[in-house]
Motif scaffolding. Sequence first.
Motif, PDB file in Angstrom:
ATOM      1  N   ASP A   1     124.147  28.970 -11.896  1.00 18.87           N
ATOM      2  CA  ASP A   1     123.256  29.553 -10.651  1.00 18.87           C
ATOM      3  C   ASP A   1     122.968  28.421 -10.230  1.00 18.87           C
ATOM      4  O   ASP A   1     121.679  28.889  -9.047  1.00 18.87           O
ATOM      5  CB  ASP A   1     122.536  31.017 -10.759  1.00 18.87           C
ATOM      6  CG  ASP A   1     121.579  30.683 -11.613  1.00 18.87           C
ATOM      7  OD1 ASP A   1     120.887  32.083 -12.376  1.00 18.87           O
ATOM      8  OD2 ASP A   1     121.531  30.208 -12.364  1.00 18.87           O
ATOM      9  N   GLY A   2     122.150  27.670 -11.040  1.00 18.87           N
ATOM     10  CA  GLY A   2     121.504  25.934 -10.458  1.00 18.87           C
ATOM     11  C   GLY A   2     119.817  26.752 -10.817  1.00 18.87           C
ATOM     12  O   GLY A   2     119.490  25.630 -10.100  1.00 18.87           O
ATOM     13  N   THR A   3     119.303  27.329 -10.918  1.00 20.27           N
ATOM     14  CA  THR A   3     118.753  27.569 -11.374  1.00 20.27           C
ATOM     15  C   THR A   3     117.806  26.816 -11.989  1.00 20.27           C
ATOM     16  O   THR A   3     118.244  26.213 -13.715  1.00 20.27           O
ATOM     17  CB  THR A   3     118.460  29.037 -11.981  1.00 20.27           C
ATOM     18  OG1 THR A   3     118.167  30.265 -11.520  1.00 20.27           O
ATOM     19  CG2 THR A   3     116.579  29.202 -12.635  1.00 20.27           C
ATOM     20  N   LEU A   4     117.086  26.184 -11.816  1.00 22.89           N
ATOM     21  CA  LEU A   4     115.962  25.551 -12.592  1.00 22.89           C
ATOM     22  C   LEU A   4     114.316  25.605 -13.289  1.00 22.89           C
ATOM     23  O   LEU A   4     113.917  26.454 -12.870  1.00 22.89           O
ATOM     24  CB  LEU A   4     116.040  24.176 -11.945  1.00 22.89           C
ATOM     25  CG  LEU A   4     116.594  23.474 -10.780  1.00 22.89           C
ATOM     26  CD1 LEU A   4     115.998  22.735  -9.303  1.00 22.89           C
ATOM     27  CD2 LEU A   4     117.384  23.155 -11.347  1.00 22.89           C
ATOM     28  N   GLU A   5     113.294  24.760 -14.546  1.00 19.35           N
ATOM     29  CA  GLU A   5     112.410  24.960 -14.808  1.00 19.35           C
ATOM     30  C   GLU A   5     112.174  23.267 -15.160  1.00 19.35           C
ATOM     31  O   GLU A   5     112.666  22.555 -15.296  1.00 19.35           O
ATOM     32  CB  GLU A   5     112.244  25.249 -15.600  1.00 19.35           C
ATOM     33  CG  GLU A   5     112.698  27.350 -15.433  1.00 19.35           C
ATOM     34  CD  GLU A   5     111.954  28.497 -16.715  1.00 19.35           C
ATOM     35  OE1 GLU A   5     112.876  28.783 -17.034  1.00 19.35           O
ATOM     36  OE2 GLU A   5     111.224  28.269 -17.211  1.00 19.35           O
ATOM     37  N   TYR A   6     110.584  22.951 -14.981  1.00 18.17           N
ATOM     38  CA  TYR A   6     109.891  22.110 -15.283  1.00 18.17           C
ATOM     39  C   TYR A   6     108.827  22.442 -15.746  1.00 18.17           C
ATOM     40  O   TYR A   6     108.342  23.191 -15.663  1.00 18.17           O
ATOM     41  CB  TYR A   6     109.871  21.074 -14.293  1.00 18.17           C
ATOM     42  CG  TYR A   6     110.646  20.730 -12.876  1.00 18.17           C
ATOM     43  CD1 TYR A   6     111.522  21.326 -11.981  1.00 18.17           C
ATOM     44  CD2 TYR A   6     111.678  19.453 -13.557  1.00 18.17           C
ATOM     45  CE1 TYR A   6     112.185  21.177 -11.680  1.00 18.17           C
ATOM     46  CE2 TYR A   6     113.176  18.992 -13.482  1.00 18.17           C
ATOM     47  CZ  TYR A   6     113.286  19.886 -12.190  1.00 18.17           C
ATOM     48  OH  TYR A   6     114.265  19.239 -10.716  1.00 18.17           O
ATOM     49  N   ALA A   7     108.479  21.628 -17.228  1.00 16.13           N
ATOM     50  CA  ALA A   7     107.189  21.391 -17.739  1.00 16.13           C
ATOM     51  C   ALA A   7     106.658  21.396 -16.434  1.00 16.13           C
ATOM     52  O   ALA A   7     106.741  20.122 -15.895  1.00 16.13           O
ATOM     53  CB  ALA A   7     107.264  20.877 -19.018  1.00 16.13           C
ATOM     54  N   ASP A   8     105.156  21.579 -16.799  1.00 12.62           N
ATOM     55  CA  ASP A   8     103.943  21.326 -15.920  1.00 12.62           C
ATOM     56  C   ASP A   8     103.984  19.514 -15.972  1.00 12.62           C
ATOM     57  O   ASP A   8     103.459  19.725 -15.382  1.00 12.62           O
ATOM     58  CB  ASP A   8     102.978  22.129 -16.134  1.00 12.62           C
ATOM     59  CG  ASP A   8     102.889  23.421 -16.029  1.00 12.62           C
ATOM     60  OD1 ASP A   8     102.295  23.953 -16.813  1.00 12.62           O
ATOM     61  OD2 ASP A   8     104.063  24.328 -14.952  1.00 12.62           O
ATOM     62  N   SER A   9     103.879  19.243 -16.984  1.00  8.72           N
ATOM     63  CA  SER A   9     103.540  17.680 -16.883  1.00  8.72           C
ATOM     64  C   SER A   9     104.344  16.872 -16.285  1.00  8.72           C
ATOM     65  O   SER A   9     104.193  15.337 -16.250  1.00  8.72           O
ATOM     66  CB  SER A   9     103.420  16.982 -18.462  1.00  8.72           C
ATOM     67  OG  SER A   9     104.844  17.447 -19.341  1.00  8.72           O
ATOM     68  N   VAL A  10     105.908  17.134 -15.734  1.00 12.38           N
ATOM     69  CA  VAL A  10     106.504  16.194 -15.285  1.00 12.38           C
ATOM     70  C   VAL A  10     107.006  17.029 -13.710  1.00 12.38           C
ATOM     71  O   VAL A  10     107.489  16.579 -12.614  1.00 12.38           O
ATOM     72  CB  VAL A  10     108.204  16.507 -16.226  1.00 12.38           C
ATOM     73  CG1 VAL A  10     107.713  15.732 -17.288  1.00 12.38           C
ATOM     74  CG2 VAL A  10     108.955  17.779 -15.880  1.00 12.38           C
ATOM     75  N   LYS A  11     106.644  17.779 -13.476  1.00 10.56           N
ATOM     76  CA  LYS A  11     106.988  19.101 -11.982  1.00 10.56           C
ATOM     77  C   LYS A  11     106.444  17.066 -11.082  1.00 10.56           C
ATOM     78  O   LYS A  11     105.112  16.923 -11.510  1.00 10.56           O
ATOM     79  CB  LYS A  11     106.186  19.836 -11.465  1.00 10.56           C
ATOM     80  CG  LYS A  11     106.481  20.874 -11.864  1.00 10.56           C
ATOM     81  CD  LYS A  11     105.733  22.347 -11.972  1.00 10.56           C
ATOM     82  CE  LYS A  11     106.501  23.812 -12.643  1.00 10.56           C
ATOM     83  NZ  LYS A  11     105.676  24.533 -12.450  1.00 10.56           N
ATOM     84  N   GLY A  12     107.234  17.432  -9.865  1.00  9.73           N
ATOM     85  CA  GLY A  12     106.667  16.323  -9.249  1.00  9.73           C
ATOM     86  C   GLY A  12     107.536  14.675  -9.174  1.00  9.73           C
ATOM     87  O   GLY A  12     106.987  13.686  -8.718  1.00  9.73           O
ATOM     88  N   ARG A  13     107.791  14.722 -11.013  1.00 12.24           N
ATOM     89  CA  ARG A  13     108.169  13.498 -11.007  1.00 12.24           C
ATOM     90  C   ARG A  13     109.227  13.464 -11.528  1.00 12.24           C
ATOM     91  O   ARG A  13     110.323  12.188 -11.479  1.00 12.24           O
ATOM     92  CB  ARG A  13     107.001  12.686 -11.716  1.00 12.24           C
ATOM     93  CG  ARG A  13     106.206  13.053 -12.055  1.00 12.24           C
ATOM     94  CD  ARG A  13     104.766  12.176 -12.503  1.00 12.24           C
ATOM     95  NE  ARG A  13     104.885  13.001 -14.364  1.00 12.24           N
ATOM     96  CZ  ARG A  13     105.129  12.245 -14.830  1.00 12.24           C
ATOM     97  NH1 ARG A  13     106.085  10.813 -15.489  1.00 12.24           N
ATOM     98  NH2 ARG A  13     105.125  12.992 -16.389  1.00 12.24           N
ATOM     99  N   PHE A  14     110.020  14.583 -12.090  1.00 12.32           N
ATOM    100  CA  PHE A  14     111.429  14.151 -12.937  1.00 12.32           C
ATOM    101  C   PHE A  14     112.245  14.822 -11.382  1.00 12.32           C
ATOM    102  O   PHE A  14     111.639  15.929 -11.134  1.00 12.32           O
ATOM    103  CB  PHE A  14     111.034  14.849 -14.448  1.00 12.32           C
ATOM    104  CG  PHE A  14     111.077  13.949 -15.522  1.00 12.32           C
ATOM    105  CD1 PHE A  14     109.896  12.810 -14.986  1.00 12.32           C
ATOM    106  CD2 PHE A  14     110.708  14.372 -16.963  1.00 12.32           C
ATOM    107  CE1 PHE A  14     109.629  11.533 -15.922  1.00 12.32           C
ATOM    108  CE2 PHE A  14     110.356  13.562 -16.971  1.00 12.32           C
ATOM    109  CZ  PHE A  14     108.977  12.898 -16.964  1.00 12.32           C
ATOM    110  N   THR A  15     113.279  14.488 -12.223  1.00 16.65           N
ATOM    111  CA  THR A  15     114.432  16.048 -11.553  1.00 16.65           C
ATOM    112  C   THR A  15     115.970  15.826 -11.693  1.00 16.65           C
ATOM    113  O   THR A  15     116.539  15.119 -12.730  1.00 16.65           O
ATOM    114  CB  THR A  15     114.940  15.684  -9.643  1.00 16.65           C
ATOM    115  OG1 THR A  15     113.846  15.427  -9.130  1.00 16.65           O
ATOM    116  CG2 THR A  15     115.861  16.623  -9.060  1.00 16.65           C
ATOM    117  N   ILE A  16     116.154  17.232 -12.313  1.00 11.02           N
ATOM    118  CA  ILE A  16     116.974  17.701 -12.952  1.00 11.02           C
ATOM    119  C   ILE A  16     117.936  17.974 -12.450  1.00 11.02           C
ATOM    120  O   ILE A  16     117.971  19.069 -10.763  1.00 11.02           O
ATOM    121  CB  ILE A  16     116.770  18.614 -14.182  1.00 11.02           C
ATOM    122  CG1 ILE A  16     117.568  19.091 -15.406  1.00 11.02           C
ATOM    123  CG2 ILE A  16     116.698  20.377 -13.186  1.00 11.02           C
ATOM    124  CD1 ILE A  16     118.013  19.701 -16.221  1.00 11.02           C
ATOM    125  N   SER A  17     119.275  17.380 -12.221  1.00  9.00           N
ATOM    126  CA  SER A  17     120.517  17.879 -11.456  1.00  9.00           C
ATOM    127  C   SER A  17     122.055  17.630 -12.152  1.00  9.00           C
ATOM    128  O   SER A  17     122.003  17.241 -13.363  1.00  9.00           O
ATOM    129  CB  SER A  17     120.718  17.413 -10.888  1.00  9.00           C
ATOM    130  OG  SER A  17     120.755  15.333 -10.753  1.00  9.00           O
TER     131      SER A  17
END
Length: 126
Positions: free
Chosen positions: A55-71
């Motif tokens: 379903d494409g749901t994503l999560e990021y650790a706070d330490s990488v939010k805004g810098r890393f992108t998963i696809s």
Amino acid sequence: EVQLQASGGGLVQAGGSLRLSCAASGFTKDDYTIGWFRQAPGKEREGVSCINISDGTLEYADSVKGRFTISSDNAKNMVYLQMNSLKPEDTAVYYCAAVGPALNYYCLGYLGYDYWGQGTQVTVSS
């Protein structure tokens, strides 16, 4: 048999970018979660980002939010981690991991994963 192959690590200066790739094989349907984890020397393995392939749901650790992108590219069974604005503290061995059926809850905990790739080294110099 599920297999994962991580690639794309390397040496980069602070502020630079890298893109990691994870090739997944062996799943019979698109109902699984791929997670990226990292482990620095002397530290515990930590979740970086994860994606529910179904379903494409994503999560990021706070330490990488805004810098890393998963696809993901589901047609190619590939998951990518674009890492921008890299910092020396991002230095670690990065692993991709998988679990199926897909997780429908918190997916950054490494204990929830059944399959692991071999890891790729990311080194960020200051």
